[in-house]
Design an enzyme around this catalytic site. Structure first.
Site, PDB file in Angstrom:
ATOM      1  N   ASP A   1      15.119   7.339  -2.289  1.00  0.00           N
ATOM      2  CA  ASP A   1      14.446   6.772  -1.225  1.00  0.00           C
ATOM      3  C   ASP A   1      15.655   5.794  -0.597  1.00  0.00           C
ATOM      4  O   ASP A   1      16.264   4.963  -1.323  1.00  0.00           O
ATOM      5  CB  ASP A   1      13.309   6.011  -1.570  1.00  0.00           C
ATOM      6  CG  ASP A   1      12.322   5.996  -0.393  1.00  0.00           C
ATOM      7  OD1 ASP A   1      12.177   6.975   0.319  1.00  0.00           O
ATOM      8  OD2 ASP A   1      11.582   5.143  -0.405  1.00  0.00           O
TER       9      ASP A   1
ATOM     10  N   CYS B   1       5.685  10.507  -2.648  1.00  0.00           N
ATOM     11  CA  CYS B   1       6.766  11.467  -2.590  1.00  0.00           C
ATOM     12  C   CYS B   1       6.982  12.639  -3.368  1.00  0.00           C
ATOM     13  O   CYS B   1       7.248  13.679  -2.955  1.00  0.00           O
ATOM     14  CB  CYS B   1       8.301  10.505  -2.935  1.00  0.00           C
ATOM     15  SG  CYS B   1       8.358   9.275  -1.724  1.00  0.00           S
TER      16      CYS B   1
ATOM     17  N   HIS C   1      11.916  -1.864   0.480  1.00  0.00           N
ATOM     18  CA  HIS C   1      12.115  -1.435  -0.948  1.00  0.00           C
ATOM     19  C   HIS C   1      13.177  -0.454  -0.628  1.00  0.00           C
ATOM     20  O   HIS C   1      13.435   0.123   0.457  1.00  0.00           O
ATOM     21  CB  HIS C   1      11.012  -0.407  -1.400  1.00  0.00           C
ATOM     22  CG  HIS C   1      10.576   0.395  -0.711  1.00  0.00           C
ATOM     23  ND1 HIS C   1       9.614   0.523   0.530  1.00  0.00           N
ATOM     24  CD2 HIS C   1      10.718   1.859  -0.808  1.00  0.00           C
ATOM     25  CE1 HIS C   1       9.458   1.600   1.004  1.00  0.00           C
ATOM     26  NE2 HIS C   1       9.944   2.564   0.296  1.00  0.00           N
TER      27      HIS C   1
ATOM     28  N   HIS D   1      13.662  -0.973   8.195  1.00  0.00           N
ATOM     29  CA  HIS D   1      12.830   0.335   8.369  1.00  0.00           C
ATOM     30  C   HIS D   1      11.355   0.122   8.893  1.00  0.00           C
ATOM     31  O   HIS D   1      10.851  -0.627   8.474  1.00  0.00           O
ATOM     32  CB  HIS D   1      13.018   1.212   7.203  1.00  0.00           C
ATOM     33  CG  HIS D   1      12.552   2.445   7.165  1.00  0.00           C
ATOM     34  ND1 HIS D   1      11.513   3.011   6.487  1.00  0.00           N
ATOM     35  CD2 HIS D   1      13.339   3.576   7.646  1.00  0.00           C
ATOM     36  CE1 HIS D   1      11.301   4.499   6.797  1.00  0.00           C
ATOM     37  NE2 HIS D   1      12.524   4.765   7.333  1.00  0.00           N
TER      38      HIS D   1
ATOM     39  N   ASP E   1      13.070  10.053  -6.847  1.00  0.00           N
ATOM     40  CA  ASP E   1      12.936   8.606  -6.637  1.00  0.00           C
ATOM     41  C   ASP E   1      12.931   7.701  -7.978  1.00  0.00           C
ATOM     42  O   ASP E   1      12.219   7.002  -7.880  1.00  0.00           O
ATOM     43  CB  ASP E   1      11.824   8.172  -5.679  1.00  0.00           C
ATOM     44  CG  ASP E   1      11.913   8.916  -4.368  1.00  0.00           C
ATOM     45  OD1 ASP E   1      13.201   9.540  -4.120  1.00  0.00           O
ATOM     46  OD2 ASP E   1      11.217   8.629  -3.349  1.00  0.00           O
TER      47      ASP E   1
ATOM     48  N   LYS F   1      16.837  10.270   1.284  1.00  0.00           N
ATOM     49  CA  LYS F   1      16.146  10.548   2.504  1.00  0.00           C
ATOM     50  C   LYS F   1      15.251   9.220   2.787  1.00  0.00           C
ATOM     51  O   LYS F   1      15.431   8.230   2.137  1.00  0.00           O
ATOM     52  CB  LYS F   1      14.988  11.371   1.755  1.00  0.00           C
ATOM     53  CG  LYS F   1      13.966  10.716   0.637  1.00  0.00           C
ATOM     54  CD  LYS F   1      13.034  11.517   0.109  1.00  0.00           C
ATOM     55  CE  LYS F   1      12.343  10.991  -0.907  1.00  0.00           C
ATOM     56  NZ  LYS F   1      11.718   9.631  -0.762  1.00  0.00           N
TER      57      LYS F   1
ATOM     58  N   HIS G   1      16.320   3.597   2.544  1.00  0.00           N
ATOM     59  CA  HIS G   1      16.206   3.203   3.909  1.00  0.00           C
ATOM     60  C   HIS G   1      17.149   2.041   4.442  1.00  0.00           C
ATOM     61  O   HIS G   1      17.594   0.958   3.724  1.00  0.00           O
ATOM     62  CB  HIS G   1      14.790   2.371   3.956  1.00  0.00           C
ATOM     63  CG  HIS G   1      13.471   3.376   3.354  1.00  0.00           C
ATOM     64  ND1 HIS G   1      13.328   4.436   3.911  1.00  0.00           N
ATOM     65  CD2 HIS G   1      12.829   2.960   2.174  1.00  0.00           C
ATOM     66  CE1 HIS G   1      12.332   4.846   3.022  1.00  0.00           C
ATOM     67  NE2 HIS G   1      11.815   4.156   2.420  1.00  0.00           N
TER      68      HIS G   1
HETATM   69  C1  VGL Z   1       7.430   6.222  -1.971  1.00  0.00           C
HETATM   70  C2  VGL Z   1       6.238   4.818  -0.886  1.00  0.00           C
HETATM   71  C3  VGL Z   1       7.404   4.490  -0.134  1.00  0.00           C
HETATM   72  C4  VGL Z   1       7.942   7.076  -3.145  1.00  0.00           C
HETATM   73  C5  VGL Z   1       8.678   5.881  -1.299  1.00  0.00           C
HETATM   74  O1  VGL Z   1       8.830   7.376  -3.555  1.00  0.00           O
HETATM   75  O2  VGL Z   1       6.603   7.777  -3.644  1.00  0.00           O
HETATM   76  N1  VGL Z   1       6.465   5.566  -1.804  1.00  0.00           N
HETATM   77  N2  VGL Z   1       8.701   5.285  -0.220  1.00  0.00           N
HETATM   78 ZN    ZN Z   2      10.253   4.392   1.051  1.00  0.00          ZN
END
Ligand code: VGL
Ligand code: ZN
Length: 225
Positions: A59, A164, A94, A65, A21, A119, A61
């Protein structure tokens, strides 16, 4: 000498670097900024030069979401709510699909990466982990991909260490992979002690923790081809 044991060193065909990410929304100025997230980019590029296999996650979404506070009445980012699969922390919107915030940091240079795994695409299920969505039963296919390619060891770096990265590392262990988190190649959100509890859970699960200098000392040369 390092204190960890490895049958598959970084340069081995049975080892992979998992880059989690490294997207604009998690960088300073993004929608869910992780302090110093951008400082990791040069380090991750250097690490990537030691690995034959690299998997990048994103990430990704859809608008509306389930993990977005804006999708729930009277809720604020960082609240926790109950959803059908359990507790869900709510976040600012995000990494919305096809937006600038969802793009990988422009300075990432990982030419050997063959897979970019997206994901969190399911509107009703979050996915911190690169292996298993938050319902803990929907599989992303990553375990099968790694097994098909004979990969038995993953090194993990990126954002965020306490979400993550931690979930991906624990699930990698649960898949039977040797799992090494490169601590200084990660940064955390650190919500209510989440950083400390993430390390406790990861180490209990058998995840190994190293610092990047240990890896560079043992494998000083970038791969040539
Ligand atoms: C993440 C919060 C929400 C991450 C992703 O990449 O750690 N944290 N979505
Ligand atoms: Zn996320």
């Amino acid at each position: 000498m390092t204190s960890y044991s490895l049958t598959s060193p970084p340069s081995s065909p049975s080892s992979a670097l998992l880059v989690i990410d490294m997207q604009n929304d998690f960088m300073p100025g993004g929608q869910l900024p992780v302090a110093d997230g951008d400082a990791l980019v040069p380090l991750i590029n250097q690490l990537g030069a030691r690995f034959r296999n690299i998997v990048i996650t994103q990430d990704w979404h859809p608008p509306g979401h389930i993990s977005f506070a804006s999708s729930h009445d009277q809720r604020q980012p960082f609240d926790s709510i109950h959803v059908p699969y359990g507790a869900q922390t709510l976040w600012p919107d995000h990494c919305v699909q096809q937006t600038y915030g969802a793009q990988l940091h422009a300075d990432l240079r990982l030419p050997r990466a063959q897979l970019i795994l997206r994901k969190g695409c399911n509107p009703g299920i979050d996915s911190y982990s690169a292996f298993l969505e938050a319902d803990r039963s929907t599989r992303t296919g990553l375990a099968g991909y790694l097994k098909d390619r004979g990969i038995d060891t993953v090194f993990v770096a990126g954002l965020a260490l306490d979400f993550c990265v931690a979930w991906s590392a624990q699930d990698a262990r649960a898949e039977g992979l040797t799992t090494v988190v490169i601590a200084d190649a990660c940064r955390a959100i650190d919500l209510d002690g989440s950083l400390q509890s993430a390390w406790e859970t990861m180490l209990m699960a058998g995840v190994q923790r190293i610092e990047s200098h240990e890896l560079f000392e043992q494998w000083p040369q970038p791969l040539l081809a």
